[in-house]
Structures are given as C-alpha cells and as structure tokens.
Scaffold this motif. Sequence first.
Motif, PDB file in Angstrom:
ATOM      1  N   ALA A 169      61.773  55.306  48.434  1.00 19.90           N
ATOM      2  CA  ALA A 169      62.395  54.149  49.092  1.00 19.90           C
ATOM      3  C   ALA A 169      63.415  54.650  50.101  1.00 19.90           C
ATOM      4  CB  ALA A 169      63.064  53.245  48.072  1.00 19.90           C
ATOM      5  N   VAL A 170      63.482  53.972  51.244  1.00 21.04           N
ATOM      6  CA  VAL A 170      64.465  54.266  52.288  1.00 21.04           C
ATOM      7  C   VAL A 170      65.004  52.930  52.764  1.00 21.04           C
ATOM      8  CG1 VAL A 170      64.849  55.230  54.597  1.00 21.04           C
ATOM      9  CG2 VAL A 170      63.227  56.339  53.038  1.00 21.04           C
TER      10      VAL A 170
ATOM     11  N   VAL B 129      64.117  53.302  61.617  1.00 19.85           N
ATOM     12  CA  VAL B 129      65.229  54.241  61.438  1.00 19.85           C
ATOM     13  C   VAL B 129      65.466  55.040  62.713  1.00 19.85           C
ATOM     14  CG1 VAL B 129      65.954  56.273  60.120  1.00 19.85           C
ATOM     15  CG2 VAL B 129      64.835  54.387  58.957  1.00 19.85           C
ATOM     16  N   SER B 130      66.741  55.160  63.090  1.00 19.06           N
ATOM     17  CA  SER B 130      67.117  55.920  64.289  1.00 19.06           C
ATOM     18  C   SER B 130      68.241  56.895  63.965  1.00 19.06           C
ATOM     19  CB  SER B 130      67.608  54.968  65.384  1.00 19.06           C
ATOM     20  OG  SER B 130      66.601  54.062  65.746  1.00 19.06           O
ATOM     21  N   VAL B 131      68.434  57.861  64.845  1.00 18.95           N
ATOM     22  CA  VAL B 131      69.476  58.879  64.671  1.00 18.95           C
ATOM     23  C   VAL B 131      70.844  58.212  64.540  1.00 18.95           C
ATOM     24  CG1 VAL B 131      70.678  60.797  65.793  1.00 18.95           C
ATOM     25  CG2 VAL B 131      68.193  60.659  65.887  1.00 18.95           C
ATOM     26  N   GLY B 132      71.627  58.697  63.590  1.00 15.44           N
ATOM     27  CA  GLY B 132      72.988  58.226  63.390  1.00 15.44           C
ATOM     28  C   GLY B 132      73.132  57.069  62.426  1.00 15.44           C
ATOM     29  N   GLU B 133      72.037  56.425  62.071  1.00 19.39           N
ATOM     30  CA  GLU B 133      72.126  55.270  61.179  1.00 19.39           C
ATOM     31  C   GLU B 133      72.371  55.704  59.740  1.00 19.39           C
ATOM     32  OE1 GLU B 133      69.343  52.148  63.664  1.00 19.39           O
ATOM     33  OE2 GLU B 133      68.513  53.059  61.850  1.00 19.39           O
ATOM     34  N   PRO B 134      73.228  54.951  59.020  1.00 20.65           N
ATOM     35  CA  PRO B 134      73.471  55.263  57.612  1.00 20.65           C
ATOM     36  C   PRO B 134      72.326  54.719  56.751  1.00 20.65           C
ATOM     37  CG  PRO B 134      74.808  53.393  58.271  1.00 20.65           C
ATOM     38  CD  PRO B 134      74.076  53.867  59.497  1.00 20.65           C
ATOM     39  N   VAL B 135      71.762  55.579  55.910  1.00 23.44           N
ATOM     40  CA  VAL B 135      70.643  55.172  55.062  1.00 23.44           C
ATOM     41  C   VAL B 135      70.858  55.649  53.628  1.00 23.44           C
ATOM     42  CG1 VAL B 135      68.928  55.084  56.927  1.00 23.44           C
ATOM     43  CG2 VAL B 135      69.263  57.201  55.658  1.00 23.44           C
ATOM     44  N   ILE B 136      70.116  55.022  52.735  1.00 22.92           N
ATOM     45  CA  ILE B 136      70.051  55.429  51.339  1.00 22.92           C
ATOM     46  C   ILE B 136      68.601  55.821  51.086  1.00 22.92           C
ATOM     47  CG2 ILE B 136      70.324  54.697  48.945  1.00 22.92           C
ATOM     48  CD1 ILE B 136      72.308  52.568  50.015  1.00 22.92           C
ATOM     49  N   VAL B 137      68.394  57.010  50.530  1.00 23.26           N
ATOM     50  CA  VAL B 137      67.048  57.507  50.260  1.00 23.26           C
ATOM     51  C   VAL B 137      66.933  57.806  48.776  1.00 23.26           C
ATOM     52  CG1 VAL B 137      65.376  59.347  50.700  1.00 23.26           C
ATOM     53  CG2 VAL B 137      66.828  58.510  52.561  1.00 23.26           C
ATOM     54  N   GLN B 138      65.873  57.284  48.159  1.00 25.81           N
ATOM     55  CA  GLN B 138      65.584  57.611  46.772  1.00 25.81           C
ATOM     56  C   GLN B 138      64.231  58.293  46.743  1.00 25.81           C
ATOM     57  OE1 GLN B 138      64.696  54.402  44.042  1.00 25.81           O
ATOM     58  NE2 GLN B 138      65.716  55.505  42.395  1.00 25.81           N
ATOM     59  N   GLY B 139      64.134  59.386  45.999  1.00 21.22           N
ATOM     60  CA  GLY B 139      62.862  60.084  45.943  1.00 21.22           C
ATOM     61  C   GLY B 139      62.895  61.315  45.065  1.00 21.22           C
ATOM     62  N   ARG B 140      61.841  62.112  45.197  1.00 23.46           N
ATOM     63  CA  ARG B 140      61.675  63.321  44.406  1.00 23.46           C
ATOM     64  C   ARG B 140      62.207  64.524  45.178  1.00 23.46           C
ATOM     65  NH1 ARG B 140      56.737  60.742  44.425  1.00 23.46           N
ATOM     66  NH2 ARG B 140      56.280  59.673  42.478  1.00 23.46           N
ATOM     67  N   LEU B 141      63.132  65.243  44.563  1.00 21.98           N
ATOM     68  CA  LEU B 141      63.702  66.436  45.183  1.00 21.98           C
ATOM     69  C   LEU B 141      62.747  67.604  45.001  1.00 21.98           C
ATOM     70  CD1 LEU B 141      66.118  67.850  46.553  1.00 21.98           C
ATOM     71  CD2 LEU B 141      66.973  68.321  44.243  1.00 21.98           C
ATOM     72  N   LYS B 142      62.505  68.333  46.086  1.00 21.15           N
ATOM     73  CA  LYS B 142      61.661  69.533  46.040  1.00 21.15           C
ATOM     74  C   LYS B 142      62.369  70.638  46.807  1.00 21.15           C
ATOM     75  CE  LYS B 142      57.530  66.870  45.533  1.00 21.15           C
ATOM     76  NZ  LYS B 142      56.113  66.962  45.440  1.00 21.15           N
ATOM     77  N   VAL B 143      62.708  71.714  46.115  1.00 22.55           N
ATOM     78  CA  VAL B 143      63.364  72.849  46.753  1.00 22.55           C
ATOM     79  C   VAL B 143      62.284  73.899  47.013  1.00 22.55           C
ATOM     80  CG1 VAL B 143      65.115  74.632  46.522  1.00 22.55           C
ATOM     81  CG2 VAL B 143      65.523  72.348  45.599  1.00 22.55           C
ATOM     82  N   ARG B 144      62.188  74.325  48.265  1.00 24.05           N
ATOM     83  CA  ARG B 144      61.150  75.289  48.656  1.00 24.05           C
ATOM     84  C   ARG B 144      61.777  76.604  49.098  1.00 24.05           C
ATOM     85  NH1 ARG B 144      58.181  73.966  53.191  1.00 24.05           N
ATOM     86  NH2 ARG B 144      59.860  72.674  53.954  1.00 24.05           N
ATOM     87  N   ASP B 145      61.204  77.690  48.656  1.00 21.79           N
ATOM     88  CA  ASP B 145      61.576  79.032  49.105  1.00 21.79           C
ATOM     89  C   ASP B 145      60.387  79.620  49.840  1.00 21.79           C
ATOM     90  OD1 ASP B 145      64.179  79.352  48.017  1.00 21.79           O
ATOM     91  OD2 ASP B 145      63.284  79.565  46.032  1.00 21.79           O
TER      92      ASP B 145
ATOM     93  N   VAL C  78      66.307  61.769  42.888  1.00 24.79           N
ATOM     94  CA  VAL C  78      67.650  61.728  43.463  1.00 24.79           C
ATOM     95  C   VAL C  78      67.797  60.478  44.315  1.00 24.79           C
ATOM     96  CG1 VAL C  78      67.942  64.241  43.488  1.00 24.79           C
ATOM     97  CG2 VAL C  78      66.960  63.103  45.477  1.00 24.79           C
ATOM     98  N   THR C  79      69.042  60.055  44.445  1.00 27.53           N
ATOM     99  CA  THR C  79      69.410  59.011  45.397  1.00 27.53           C
ATOM    100  C   THR C  79      70.525  59.586  46.244  1.00 27.53           C
ATOM    101  OG1 THR C  79      68.830  57.266  43.832  1.00 27.53           O
ATOM    102  CG2 THR C  79      70.251  56.652  45.684  1.00 27.53           C
ATOM    103  N   VAL C  80      70.314  59.647  47.544  1.00 28.02           N
ATOM    104  CA  VAL C  80      71.306  60.218  48.450  1.00 28.02           C
ATOM    105  C   VAL C  80      71.671  59.200  49.518  1.00 28.02           C
ATOM    106  CG1 VAL C  80      70.692  62.633  48.056  1.00 28.02           C
ATOM    107  CG2 VAL C  80      69.513  61.361  49.815  1.00 28.02           C
ATOM    108  N   VAL C  81      72.935  59.239  49.924  1.00 28.28           N
ATOM    109  CA  VAL C  81      73.454  58.358  50.961  1.00 28.28           C
ATOM    110  C   VAL C  81      73.946  59.249  52.087  1.00 28.28           C
ATOM    111  CG1 VAL C  81      75.177  56.611  51.530  1.00 28.28           C
ATOM    112  CG2 VAL C  81      74.178  56.675  49.237  1.00 28.28           C
ATOM    113  N   GLY C  82      73.454  59.022  53.289  1.00 26.85           N
ATOM    114  CA  GLY C  82      73.857  59.856  54.419  1.00 26.85           C
ATOM    115  C   GLY C  82      73.471  59.237  55.737  1.00 26.85           C
ATOM    116  N   ASN C  83      73.498  60.056  56.780  1.00 27.79           N
ATOM    117  CA  ASN C  83      73.160  59.609  58.134  1.00 27.79           C
ATOM    118  C   ASN C  83      71.907  60.320  58.625  1.00 27.79           C
ATOM    119  OD1 ASN C  83      75.392  57.836  58.633  1.00 27.79           O
ATOM    120  ND2 ASN C  83      76.678  59.662  58.707  1.00 27.79           N
TER     121      ASN C  83
END
Length: 147
Positions: A102-103, A69-85, A6-11
């Motif tokens: 990658a970040v 990286v600090s709180v509030g900064e906009p970043v793009i993260v690419q990596g392997r998604l793992k859903v845990r129960d 996945v590639t996600v864009v967020g804060n």
Amino acid sequence: MNETLVTVVGNVATTPVYRELPSGPVARFRLAVTSRYFDAAQNTWNDGHTNFFTVWAWRALGTNVQGSVSVGEPVIVQGRLKVRDEERGGQHWTSADIEALAVGHDLSRGTAAFRRVAKGNPALTTPAAERETEIAGARGKEPVSAG
C-alpha cells in the motif's frame, strides 16, 4: 513464511519510473525517511539520519503510483522489506527495497483528492469538476458551480 513487514513515512525522492513488463506493470521510486528527535536541552526538533529505500509497486498499485505520486510528496508505504547484497564493478553494495502492499499520501502534512479506478466507467475515475464540465458540454449548458 516469515516476512519482515514495515510501514515507513517519508518523502518521495525520485520521480516514479513506470514500466510494462511481461509479469505486469511496475513503478519504482526512492523514498527518503528521516528520523526526528526532540532535543530537550535546546527545546528544538532536529533531523536525524536519513535512510533511502527503493519502493517497488506492482500491478494496479504500480499504475496508480505512477499517476499519483511526485517528487517531494510525503507518503506512507507499507510492504515487505528486502535487503539485498551484491557485487557490482568490484564493489560491495547493500540496498533496502520495499515491495509495496500500500502507498498513500501522508494526510497529516497535506490534503489529497481520491479518485477510484474502475475499468469501463470513466465517471468513477474522472474528477468531479471535469465530469461537471463534460456533462454540461454534452447538454449544451454552462456547468453549475457549487459556490
């Protein structure tokens, strides 16, 4: 092996927590990803649902995340998604983790100054302004300004 990349864009939602483990360094932080949509009837952009991911950055990436990286900064993260129960304290928990490959900062929302990390050569890891001051100090002169 099938993996969900996945590639996600967020804060960045939490301060990165850095640890030195026997398997190597790791940094962990929470990432808030809010979808946006255009409401044509009101001619406005609106925020949708916010998803939170725990991002795990291992080895050199973890070390660099901790220092960059600090709180509030906009970043793009690419990596392997793992859903845990899991069950904790009699409650069922589901979490979505990303093992980062990658970040980086989202340069559509700001600027960044990249510094290459190279062991044994501090001239490659020290910002240019600091290098200029250090060099001038060693020579006994004032640093030369570019402006």
